[in-house]
Design an enzyme around this catalytic site. Structure first.
Site: not given
Ligand code: GLN
Length: 537
Positions: A20, A151, A191, A384-385, A510, A512
């Protein structure tokens, strides 16, 4: 230019050689020379997408603007090229089979026996040319996941063979990435594994045009000649890829080795201008000579495995450089944090990021971390969470709703301050059914969020099922947890912050995923700046 040119990247000898990064580095150089370049990844597993995979299995799941849950390599592509990818940039064997089987059910094969060759390979070939046929790109680089000889890679390898033949000489080339191991006891680079893997490729009818050789030591001229002779490539097409101190060094290393020039020559394309890497190199310079250092605590439950938080770690690299600051990310396992040991665990930490995640494990530690940051006026960033945990913490410890919780963790809670989104209530399938991709958010003026973004309308990428329960927003606002960003269509709170705190922000999305070398994400940039300020104090 009318004919899109194709570069296929295969891997030999072992996995984890960094296909990548090589693909992204080559794409960067071609882009910097003025070619419209994109990268796509074909993965050999049977999951339709990596969305349902445990992060321990396959690292972070990356999300695109159009809501595709993809392999984390797409994150590298975006971070290097600063161009968004989409659903079309990541294909798995599962997706290929699914669409062939759906076609079969619709009767599209007219009574034929459906087989790997030609039906699966034709589907693969069509997908491989999808981005190329859009007319948006001069060059499409395709990374084939897995290792030659597996495979499960065979249908991809056969498709590459056919495509190289279909497209004709100078329109498609193959780069083979291999390992040149160093035997310390013999004091020698070897090699043979590369010779074998090139041979394996040959057995499938593919001749590698370029060899990129991962190595811990410089390849001598003699060794390069030997590799060229036994692997059937020109000597100039033996490219050394020596271990680098950062992945962001690799484009320059590939430039020195002439990878872009060899590829262009094989594709019969002009060199155009010398690559313009000004922004890139300014970033590198800042990255390598930081003026400050900060320790940022990353609170999560997958901290043992770096790849699980890939985009967050990379965003800290971009935003650290923007602040001329070395960001030491200190991983702290949320399962082992409690009110008793937290001061000790956080004693050298300048700022706290509470990570995204799913499920109950480790959440009380995350809530304790939010509390610590809030009470000690430590810069806090919840994603998020992590944002949902900040809502729970505030409800419990400021509003006094000691039972407050997310229904993801306790569906019987008397105070469901975070609960399942309405549109999720009838969802039973797990794959691709979360709220995904870019959604609009309106930012309120006179907020930290506005100060950071400098605009009122933003689009950020999401991946969640639960939300901040609107029934509690007014009470929490009154108590000091401000909703500073809201989705204008659904009313969903996307950003929370605390005014009476130097830097406390939680986001439902998110950020990031959108941080790149050329465009470090402003939330990360400001968070690191807040950490620098906190440390100085
Ligand atoms: N589990 C939480 C939700 O579904 C947060 C998801 C997360 O952090 N991407 O809302």
């Amino acid at each position: 230019m009318n004919q899109t040119k194709y570069i296929f990247v295969t891997g030999g000898v072992t996995s984890s050689l960094g296909k990548g990064i090589i693909a992204a580095s080559l794409a960067k150089l071609l882009q910097a020379r003025g070619y419209r370049t994109t990268i796509q990844k074909f993965d050999p597993y049977l999951n339709v997408d990596p969305g349902t995979l445990n992060p321990y299995e396959h690292g972070e799941c990356y999300v695109t603007d159009d809501g595709a849950e993809t392999d984390l390599d797409l994150g590298h592509y975006e971070r290097f090229l600063n161009v968004p990818t989409s659903q079309a940039n990541n294909v798995t064997t599962g997706r290929i089979y699914l669409s062939v089987i759906e076609k079969e059910r619709r009767g599209e094969f007219l009574g034929k026996t459906v087989q790997v060759v030609p039906h699966i390979t034709n589907e693969i070939k069509d997908r491989m040319q999808l981005l190329g046929k859009s007319g948006d790109y001069d060059i499409v680089i395709t990374e084939i996941g897995g290792t030659v000889g597996d495979i499960e890679s065979l249908p991809y390898i056969e498709s590459v063979r056919q495509l190289v033949w279909d497209l004709g000489e100078n329109n498609a080339i193959v780069i083979h990435l291999t390992l040149i191991p160093y035997l310390a006891a013999a004091g020698e680079l070897k090699t043979k594994p590369t010779q074998h893997s090139v041979k394996t490729l040959m057995e499938s009818g593919i001749k590698a045009d370029i060899l990129v050789c991962r190595t811990e030591h410089e390849l001598s001229q003699e060794l390069r000649s030997k590799l060229a002779l036994f692997c059937n490539v020109k000597k100039e097409a033996v490219i050394q890829s020596i271990d680098a101190s950062t992945i962001y060094e690799v484009p320059n290393l590939m430039l020195e080795e002439g990878l872009d020039i060899v590829a262009l020559k094989k594709l019969d394309l002009p060199k155009k201008a010398a690559p313009d890497l000004k922004t890139w190199n300014t970033f590198l310079k800042r990255l390598k000579s930081p003026k400050h250092t900060v320790n940022i605590g990353l609170i999560g439950k997958y901290v043992e495995m770096q790849d699980c938080y890939k985009s967050i770690l990379e965003a800290f690299i971009h935003s650290g450089a923007a602040n001329e600051t070395k960001v030491n990310v200190v991983s702290i396992h949320s399962e082992y944090i409690d009110e008793e040991n937290i001061a000790e665990k956080f004693k050298d930490i300048d700022a706290i990021l509470v990570a995204p995640g799913f499920g109950e494990r480790g959440i009380e530690g995350k809530i304790a971390a939010v509390r610590y940051a809030r009470e000690n006026k430590m810069p806090f960033f919840g994603i998020c969470l992590g944002m949902q945990m900040s809502v729970i913490e505030y409800s419990r410890n400021v509003l006094g709703l000691s039972e407050a919780n997310s229904t993801e963790m306790n569906d019987q809670t008397s105070h469901p301050v975070v609960n399942l989104m309405e549109e999720q209530k009838n969802v039973t399938d797990k794959g691709g059914t979360m709220r995904l991709g870019a959604w609009k958010c309106e930012i309120k003026p006179n907020t930290l969020a506005y100060q950071i973004y400098g605009e009122t309308t933003i689009f950020e990428r999401h991946r969640h099922r639960y939300e901040y329960n609107s029934a509690y927003v007014a009470d929490l606002e009154k108590a000091g947890l401000k909703a500073s960003g809201v989705n204008p269509d659904t009313g969903l709170v996307e950003i929370v912050e605390i005014e009476e705190h130097p830097f406390f922000i939680g986001v439902q999305y998110h950020p990031e995923y959108k941080s790149t070398v050329a465009n470090p994400h402003p939330l990360f940039v400001n968070f690191v700046a807040a950490a620098v300020k906190a440390r100085k104090k």
